[in-house]
Design an enzyme around this catalytic site. Structure first.
Site, short mmCIF file in Angstrom:
data_model
loop_
_atom_site.label_atom_id
_atom_site.label_comp_id
_atom_site.label_asym_id
_atom_site.label_seq_id
_atom_site.Cartn_x
_atom_site.Cartn_y
_atom_site.Cartn_z
CB SER A 160 -4.24 5.72 6.37
OG SER A 160 -4.42 6.86 5.54
CG ASP A 404 -6.48 14.23 8.81
OD1 ASP A 404 -6.88 14.24 7.63
OD2 ASP A 404 -6.02 13.21 9.36
CG HIS A 407 -7.08 10.10 7.79
ND1 HIS A 407 -5.98 10.95 7.65
CD2 HIS A 407 -6.72 8.92 7.24
CE1 HIS A 407 -5.01 10.29 7.04
NE2 HIS A 407 -5.42 9.07 6.78
#
Length: 428
Positions: A160, A404, A407
Site C-alpha cells: 500500500s 495510523d 501511511h
C-alpha cells in the site's frame, strides 16, 4: 661508415625476427582473451569494487546505477551533478512551491490518505521541500514525464505504500490531461490509470511480498499468519511483462517478528511443507528472485527498473525522545536530528539490499527514501482518514490507539519520492 653485419650476426637477427613472428599469434590470442574477459565480467568487477568502497554504509546500499551505465540509461536527458547524493539533505519550508497540487483537485486519492477531508486541522506537513546538500533537485516536469511515457507503461509493484506513490504520480500528472482523455480502472490486483491522448498507462500491482503469498488478495489481505511461497515470482511477474518503467517496493509485510514462514511447493498441496527462515534470509530470497526476473524479462536498452527502500513508521515516540506509549498522533513538527534512525527501520534489511543489489548485472536504480522520510513524523495520516470499522468508545477516548503511523497524507511526503524518481529517471 657503418660496419657491415657479419653473416653470423645476420643469421642470428633473422632467427630472432622469425621467433618474434611465431610468437605474435599467441600474443594476439592472449590479448583477445583478456579483452573478452574484461567485457564479459566487467560488471562483476565493478560490483566487487563497489562493495569495497568505504563510502557504502549499512544504511546506503550499493546502487547499480554506476557511471558505466549513465551514458546509456534509457529516458535520461541529462545527469545529476557529480558527487551529488540527492538522498542526503534537509527539509526546507517552501510555501511558494508547496504543495505541488491540492488534495481537493485530485479525485484519485484514496480516502485513507485524504487527511484534510477527514478533519486534520492544519496543513503544515504540506509545505516542506527536500533540499539535497550541495545541489538542487530538478523541478518535477509533468509534460516531460508524459511525453517520455507516450506509448509506454509505468508500473508500481508492491504494497500500500507503493500504491501511495502510484497515486501521488497520478496526481502530479493528471491535470495536464483533459477529463475525457483519462480513466482509472481496477482489475483485481491491478489498477490502471490511462492517459488516452498519450497512449500511456501508469499502473499499480498489489504484491506486498513480490512473491506469491497468502496475502495476495488486493482487498482482503489482513492476515497475521503470513506465508510466502518460495520461487513463485512468476505468479505475479507475468503481469509485469512489457512494462517500460518498473518501480518495486517490499518491506512492511515482512515485519512479523524475527522469523518468516516460507512455503515449499504449492498452496494447493494437501500437505504443505512450511519452513521458517530468519526475516533477513527470507527477504534475501525475495530480492534474488526479483533480480532474476528483471534480468530475464527487462531490456536494459529500453527499460528502467527502480527499487524504493523501506518507508519508515513512527509508532514509538520514545525513538525521538518523546513519552513512552505515544506515537505520531498529534505530531506537527519533524525530527531535527540528522542522524535519527527509528527502531521500525531494520538496518539489517538495508544490508541485505546492499549485498544482493551489489551483485546485480542489471542496472537497478535504488531510491533511498528511508532516511529523509524518517524525519517526517508529522506527515502520517494518523487519525485523519477513513476508518473501515466503527471506532469503539475506548478508541475514541484514546486516539493514540488507532492512529495510523505507517501511511502518509497526500499531498505530502510521497510527492517527494516521485520527485526523486523523476530525478533518477531523467538525470541519473
Amino acid at each position: 661508415m657503418k660496419t657491415p653485419l657479419s653473416s653470423s650476426s645476420s643469421s642470428s637477427s633473422s632467427s630472432y625476427v622469425m621467433r618474434k613472428a611465431r610468437l605474435s599469434p599467441y600474443l594476439f590470442t592472449l590479448l583477445a582473451f583478456i579483452v573478452f574477459v574484461a567485457i564479459l565480467y566487467g560488471e562483476d568487477f565493478m560490483c566487487i569494487f563497489g562493495q569495497l568502497d568505504p563510502s557504502n554504509s549499512d544504511t546506503r546500499p550499493i546502487s547499480t546505477t554506476t557511471k558505466k551505465y549513465r551514458e546509456r540509461l534509457p529516458f535520461a536527458v541529462g545527469k545529476t551533478e557529480e558527487e551529488c547524493d540527492v538522498f542526503s539533505g534537509r527539509w526546507v519550508r517552501d510555501e511558494l512551491n508547496r504543495p505541488l497540487y491540492k488534495e481537493s483537485e485530485c479525485p484519485y486519492i484514496q480516502p485513507q490518505l485524504t487527511c484534510q477531508e477527514h478533519g486534520r486541522p492544519e496543513r503544515e506537513y504540506q509545505y516542506w521541500r527536500w533540499q539535497p546538500h550541495g545541489c538542487d533537485l530538478p523541478s518535477f516536469n509533468a509534460t516531460l514525464m508524459l511525453e517520455a511515457l507516450r506509448g509506454k507503461r509505468m508500473m508500481f509493484v508492491g504494497d500500500s505504500l507503493n500504491r501511495g506513490q502510484f497515486v501521488s504520480m497520478v496526481c502530479l500528472l493528471h491535470r495536464l490531461i483533459p477529463k475525457h482523455e483519462k480513466s482509472m480502472e481496477t482489475f483485481d490486483s491491478l489498477t490502471v490509470f490511462t492517459a488516452k491522448e498519450y497512449n500511456a498507462t501508469i499502473e499499480f500491482y498489489w504484491a506486498p511480498f513480490l512473491l506469491e503469498s497468502n496475502a495476495d488478495n488486493a482487498v482482503v489481505h489482513r492476515i497475521s499468519d503470513r506465508v510466502v511461497r518460495k520461487g513463485s515470482i512468476n505468479k505475479h511477474g507475468k503481469y509485469w511483462k512489457g512494462v517500460d518503467v518498473l518501480v518495486f517496493n517490499t518491506y512492511l509485510w515482512w515485519m512479523t517478528g524475527l522469523k518468516m514462514k516460507i512455503l515449499k511447493g504449492s498452496f494447493d498441496d494437501e500437505e504443505k511443507e512450511i519452513v521458517e527462515l530468519s526475516t533477513e534470509d527470507a527477504y534475501r530470497m525475495a530480492m534474488k528472485s526479483m533480480l532474476r526476473w528483471v534480468k530475464l524479462n527487462m531490456d536494459r536498452k529500453k527499460t528502467r527498473v527502480f527499487f524504493t527502500s523501506m518507508s519508515p513508521s513512527h509508532g514509538k515516540s520514545i525513538d525521538w525522545g518523546g513519552e513512552a506509549g505515544l506515537n505520531c498522533y498529534n505530531e506537527t513538527t519533524m525530527i531535527e536530528d540528522p542522524n535519527y534512525w527509528g527502531s521500525d527501520s531494520r538496518r539489517s534489511i538495508m544490508e541485505v539490499i546492499g549485498e544482493v543489489f551489489g551483485r546485480s548485472k542489471f542496472p537497478i536504480t535504488f531510491l533511498n527514501i528511508t532516511q529523509l522520510s524518517s524525519y517526517r513524523k508529522d506527515a502520517h495520516t494518523s487519525i485523519y482518514k477513513k476508518q473501515w470499522n466503527p471506532l469503539t468508545p475506548e478508541q475514541l477516548a484514546n486516539p493514540v490507539s488507532y492512529a495510523d503511523c505507517v501511511h502518509w497524507c497526500m499531498p505530502g511526503l510521497q510527492d517527494t519520492w516521485n520527485e526523486l524518481l523523476f530525478t533518477k529517471l531523467f538525470y541519473p
